[in-house]
Design a protein around this motif. Structure first.
Motif, PDB file in Angstrom:
ATOM      1  N   LEU A  86      -3.800  -9.511   9.018  1.00  0.00           N
ATOM      2  CA  LEU A  86      -2.576 -10.296   9.173  1.00  0.00           C
ATOM      3  C   LEU A  86      -2.636 -11.221  10.395  1.00  0.00           C
ATOM      4  N   PRO A  87      -2.011 -12.401  10.286  1.00  0.00           N
ATOM      5  CA  PRO A  87      -1.159 -12.867   9.176  1.00  0.00           C
ATOM      6  C   PRO A  87      -1.914 -13.572   8.064  1.00  0.00           C
ATOM      7  N   GLU A  88      -3.234 -13.659   8.163  1.00  0.00           N
ATOM      8  CA  GLU A  88      -4.003 -14.419   7.184  1.00  0.00           C
ATOM      9  C   GLU A  88      -3.832 -13.880   5.767  1.00  0.00           C
ATOM     10  N   GLY A  89      -3.849 -12.563   5.623  1.00  0.00           N
ATOM     11  CA  GLY A  89      -3.580 -11.963   4.327  1.00  0.00           C
ATOM     12  C   GLY A  89      -4.793 -11.540   3.528  1.00  0.00           C
ATOM     13  N   GLN A  90      -6.006 -11.815   4.010  1.00  0.00           N
ATOM     14  CA  GLN A  90      -7.165 -11.392   3.231  1.00  0.00           C
ATOM     15  C   GLN A  90      -7.338  -9.871   3.319  1.00  0.00           C
ATOM     16  N   PRO A  91      -7.909  -9.262   2.280  1.00  0.00           N
ATOM     17  CA  PRO A  91      -8.048  -7.800   2.275  1.00  0.00           C
ATOM     18  C   PRO A  91      -9.025  -7.311   3.337  1.00  0.00           C
ATOM     19  N   ALA A  92      -8.724  -6.146   3.894  1.00  0.00           N
ATOM     20  CA  ALA A  92      -9.635  -5.491   4.827  1.00  0.00           C
ATOM     21  C   ALA A  92     -10.791  -4.879   4.042  1.00  0.00           C
ATOM     22  N   ARG A  93     -11.684  -4.220   4.767  1.00  0.00           N
ATOM     23  CA  ARG A  93     -12.858  -3.638   4.126  1.00  0.00           C
ATOM     24  C   ARG A  93     -12.454  -2.656   3.030  1.00  0.00           C
ATOM     25  N   ALA A  94     -13.085  -2.770   1.892  1.00  0.00           N
ATOM     26  CA  ALA A  94     -12.788  -1.875   0.772  1.00  0.00           C
ATOM     27  C   ALA A  94     -13.420  -0.511   1.013  1.00  0.00           C
ATOM     28  N   GLN A  95     -12.622   0.524   0.948  1.00  0.00           N
ATOM     29  CA  GLN A  95     -13.116   1.889   1.047  1.00  0.00           C
ATOM     30  C   GLN A  95     -12.056   2.835   0.504  1.00  0.00           C
ATOM     31  N   ASP A 197       1.676  -4.024   2.089  1.00  0.00           N
ATOM     32  CA  ASP A 197       2.198  -2.690   2.414  1.00  0.00           C
ATOM     33  C   ASP A 197       1.568  -2.114   3.673  1.00  0.00           C
ATOM     34  N   ALA A 198       0.449  -2.670   4.089  1.00  0.00           N
ATOM     35  CA  ALA A 198      -0.218  -2.193   5.302  1.00  0.00           C
ATOM     36  C   ALA A 198      -1.150  -3.287   5.786  1.00  0.00           C
ATOM     37  N   GLY A 199      -1.379  -3.333   7.080  1.00  0.00           N
ATOM     38  CA  GLY A 199      -2.264  -4.379   7.567  1.00  0.00           C
ATOM     39  C   GLY A 199      -2.685  -4.196   9.007  1.00  0.00           C
ATOM     40  N   PHE A 200      -3.730  -4.949   9.353  1.00  0.00           N
ATOM     41  CA  PHE A 200      -4.274  -4.983  10.701  1.00  0.00           C
ATOM     42  C   PHE A 200      -3.969  -6.355  11.311  1.00  0.00           C
ATOM     43  N   PRO A 201      -2.960  -6.471  12.166  1.00  0.00           N
ATOM     44  CA  PRO A 201      -2.694  -7.761  12.813  1.00  0.00           C
ATOM     45  C   PRO A 201      -3.902  -8.212  13.630  1.00  0.00           C
ATOM     46  N   SER A 202      -4.237  -9.479  13.517  1.00  0.00           N
ATOM     47  CA  SER A 202      -5.433  -9.998  14.184  1.00  0.00           C
ATOM     48  C   SER A 202      -5.170 -10.459  15.605  1.00  0.00           C
ATOM     49  N   SER A 203      -3.910 -10.499  16.025  1.00  0.00           N
ATOM     50  CA  SER A 203      -3.573 -10.883  17.395  1.00  0.00           C
ATOM     51  C   SER A 203      -2.231 -10.268  17.761  1.00  0.00           C
ATOM     52  N   GLY A 204      -1.911 -10.290  19.054  1.00  0.00           N
ATOM     53  CA  GLY A 204      -0.650  -9.735  19.509  1.00  0.00           C
ATOM     54  C   GLY A 204      -0.762  -8.270  19.873  1.00  0.00           C
ATOM     55  N   PRO A 205       0.352  -7.629  20.200  1.00  0.00           N
ATOM     56  CA  PRO A 205       0.338  -6.239  20.665  1.00  0.00           C
ATOM     57  C   PRO A 205       0.164  -5.206  19.569  1.00  0.00           C
ATOM     58  N   LEU A 206       0.344  -5.600  18.306  1.00  0.00           N
ATOM     59  CA  LEU A 206       0.234  -4.636  17.210  1.00  0.00           C
ATOM     60  C   LEU A 206      -1.182  -4.605  16.641  1.00  0.00           C
ATOM     61  N   GLY A 207      -1.663  -3.374  16.388  1.00  0.00           N
ATOM     62  CA  GLY A 207      -2.978  -3.219  15.786  1.00  0.00           C
ATOM     63  C   GLY A 207      -2.920  -2.693  14.367  1.00  0.00           C
ATOM     64  N   TRP A 208      -1.748  -2.166  13.968  1.00  0.00           N
ATOM     65  CA  TRP A 208      -1.599  -1.582  12.637  1.00  0.00           C
ATOM     66  C   TRP A 208      -0.125  -1.554  12.264  1.00  0.00           C
ATOM     67  N   VAL A 209       0.172  -1.865  10.991  1.00  0.00           N
ATOM     68  CA  VAL A 209       1.526  -1.729  10.447  1.00  0.00           C
ATOM     69  C   VAL A 209       1.395  -1.184   9.030  1.00  0.00           C
TER      70      VAL A 209
END
Length: 331
Positions: A86-95, A197-209
């Motif tokens: 996030l915010p780009e929206g591309q999927p994280a690593r598939a596992q 439904d879940a994501g890894f922010p790429s910048s800012g204080p948040l690392g996971w939502v």
């Protein structure tokens, strides 16, 4: 052979299970109100909110077999959601991601069934007395004497307990620093209807939502989001108050989603020792000195699976020591 395990996280519980299956009767001590360590859930009026470990993976064959058993027992399920960057929206690593059901703490409670797990007990001191180890709680009261002790607490806490009885093991624990993490759970008045439904922010204080309701067997309403701050932000602001952290992370979530969430309730937790910064990658899976052992994710590779494997490796070593006591020619 009397064995004490300090820490009822995944490493401690997996070790206790192996020892119990071998006919030994380990005693597990943990300062928390329940077992699980970082695999716990916050009890709330709405649901069990997962503020600690969010999911885990299974790679090793032995661990995958345990995962299959937990599935059959109904305490584990696959989490089919693929988090987004996030915010780009591309999927994280598939596992293949796994979560306990109906809350993360369910796995620990399942593993603790039938074991002597004593929660609400904080171990303060471990001392050598003749051929045994004596353990005291934070009040200075004796918790008993044991032939072997296994420490599965996070490295900094283990280091504190090891400083007197084993400076060598304490020095190894210092080599495995751990990262903190501020976590928050936001209960919303209205759903946000976000595209993820879940994501890894790429910048800012948040690392996971992550949205709680996206996980198996979690309630859909009210909508609840779990937020994890980044390691760097958490470390820089580790002494902030819970209220200040909650406000700041809520604002960061609003900026990330470009929404104004109406928050009806909020829960905040500070994990001082959330993740391993640099695990030891110990080949044996445990550390040992004079029947005083250490195990945990920080000893192996920093993953949930690593903690499980480390605890089992330490337990097998204790079983071999017990066999040697019964038959000196066995070792």
């Amino acid at each position: 052979m009397r064995i004490a395990i300090v820490g009822a996280g995944l490493a401690g519980l997996s070790a206790a299970r192996v020892l119990s299956d071998a006919g030994l009767e380990p005693v597990v001590f943990d300062k928390a109100r329940g077992p699980g360590g970082r695999i716990v859930s916050k009890r709330t009026p709405y649901a069990g909110v997962d503020l600690g470990t969010q999911y885990f993976t299974a790679r090793d064959g032995e661990f995958r077999a345990a995962v299959d058993d937990w599935r059959e027992a109904g305490v584990l399920a696959s989490w089919p959601v693929t988090p987004r960057v996030l915010p780009e929206g591309q999927p994280a690593r598939a596992q293949a991601r796994l979560v306990a059901v109906p809350r993360m703490s369910a796995l620990a409670r399942h593993m603790a069934e039938g074991l002597d797990v004593r929660c609400g007990v904080q171990v303060r001191e471990i001392t050598r007395e003749a051929s045994a180890w004596s353990i005291q709680d934070r009040h200075g009261d004796s918790l008993g004497t044991f032939d072997g002790v296994l420490l599965t607490a996070p490295a900094p806490q283990a280091q504190s307990l090891l400083a007197e009885p084993s400076p060598r093991l304490a020095a190894r624990a210092v080599e495995a620093p751990m990262k903190p993490c501020w976590a928050a759970g936001l209960v919303l008045d209205e759903p946000l209807n976000l595209a993820f439904d879940a994501g890894f922010p790429s910048s800012g204080p948040l690392g996971w939502v992550a949205r709680l309701g996206a996980r198996p067997q979690r309630p859909q309403t009210p909508e609840i989001w779990t937020l994890h701050a980044t390691d760097a932000w958490s470390e820089a602001n580790i002494e902030w108050s819970e209220d200040a952290v909650g406000e700041y992370l809520t604002q960061a979530f609003a900026e990330l989603t470009r929404r104004r969430p109406s928050v009806s309730d909020r829960f905040v937790h500070r994990w001082r020792f959330a993740r391993s910064r640099r695990a030891l990658a110990e080949p044996a899976g445990y550390l040992e000195h004079d029947q005083l052992l250490c195990a945990g994710d920080w000893v192996v590779d920093g993953r949930v699976e690593g903690a499980w494997r480390s605890g089992r490796a330490a337990a097998r070593r204790l079983i071999s020591l017990a066999a040697g006591r019964a038959d000196p020619g066995a070792e």
